[in-house]
Design a protein around this motif. Structure first.
Motif, PDB file in Angstrom:
ATOM      1  N   PRO A  61       0.832  -1.202   0.000  1.00  0.00           N
ATOM      2  CA  PRO A  61       0.000   0.000   0.000  1.00  0.00           C
ATOM      3  C   PRO A  61       0.870   1.256   0.000  1.00  0.00           C
ATOM      4  N   ARG A  62       0.295   2.349  -0.432  1.00  0.00           N
ATOM      5  CA  ARG A  62       1.000   3.629  -0.364  1.00  0.00           C
ATOM      6  C   ARG A  62       1.034   4.046   1.107  1.00  0.00           C
ATOM      7  N   PRO A  63       2.220   4.303   1.650  1.00  0.00           N
ATOM      8  CA  PRO A  63       2.280   4.695   3.065  1.00  0.00           C
ATOM      9  C   PRO A  63       1.684   6.085   3.295  1.00  0.00           C
ATOM     10  N   ASP A  64       1.065   6.244   4.463  1.00  0.00           N
ATOM     11  CA  ASP A  64       0.546   7.551   4.856  1.00  0.00           C
ATOM     12  C   ASP A  64       1.668   8.439   5.368  1.00  0.00           C
ATOM     13  N   PHE A  65       2.670   7.817   5.984  1.00  0.00           N
ATOM     14  CA  PHE A  65       3.909   8.516   6.310  1.00  0.00           C
ATOM     15  C   PHE A  65       5.015   7.502   6.502  1.00  0.00           C
ATOM     16  N   ILE A  66       6.256   8.001   6.486  1.00  0.00           N
ATOM     17  CA  ILE A  66       7.448   7.150   6.533  1.00  0.00           C
ATOM     18  C   ILE A  66       8.307   7.563   7.720  1.00  0.00           C
ATOM     19  N   LEU A  67       8.735   6.575   8.503  1.00  0.00           N
ATOM     20  CA  LEU A  67       9.740   6.774   9.545  1.00  0.00           C
ATOM     21  C   LEU A  67      11.042   6.241   8.970  1.00  0.00           C
TER      22      LEU A  67
END
Length: 151
Positions: A61-67
């Motif tokens: 899935p497309r991430p909502d945010f990345i760490l």
């Protein structure tokens, strides 16, 4: 108090090569009441494959945010950040750098490359868990993400 609610679980991409830090991040996300799914890439190449749905990640899935950790094998986190922010198809995904580096040159370089936040990992277990919970709370409960526009 939440400022908005999500219709679907959030997808967070954790890019982390240290198994201990990955485990602590998982614990922080699992303990949090916010609806999210944590995905892990263990090096920069896997992170880019996840984002571009290549190889083992064709259904990612497309991430909502990345760490994003900086010091990664194969493709360095700094390069991953530059690639994300220089590609219009993924540039709007917020990237939070979560790294052991406290070097001023890393901080400046990451903000120059348009990171959304730069956080130096705390050394202690409880402090690390608390920081990850705060990140989760802020990005999933306080701000509106680009993915919220599609809902």
């Amino acid at each position: 108090m939440p400022t908005h609610s999500r219709a679907v679980p959030a997808h967070i991409l954790l890019v982390e090569d240290d198994p201990g830090d990955e485990l602590m991040a998982r614990e922080a996300f699992e303990d949090d009441a916010l609806d999210s799914q944590l995905h892990v890439a263990r090096d920069g190449e896997q992170a880019l494959d996840f984002l571009y749905q290549r190889g083992d990640f064709t259904n990612a899935p497309r991430p909502d945010f990345i760490l994003l950790d900086l010091n990664l094998p194969r493709v360095d986190g700094r390069q991953v950040l530059r690639e994300i922010k220089n590609d219009a198809t993924v540039a709007s995904i917020p990237v939070v750098v979560l790294t052991t580096s406290a070097a001023v040159e890393d901080l400046v370089a990451c903000y120059d490359a348009h990171t959304n936040a730069y956080i130096t990992k705390p050394a202690g277990y409880e402090e690390f868990i608390d920081v990850v919970r705060q990140i989760n709370q802020f990005w999933l409960d306080t701000v509106r993400l680009p993915s919220d526009a599609a809902q």
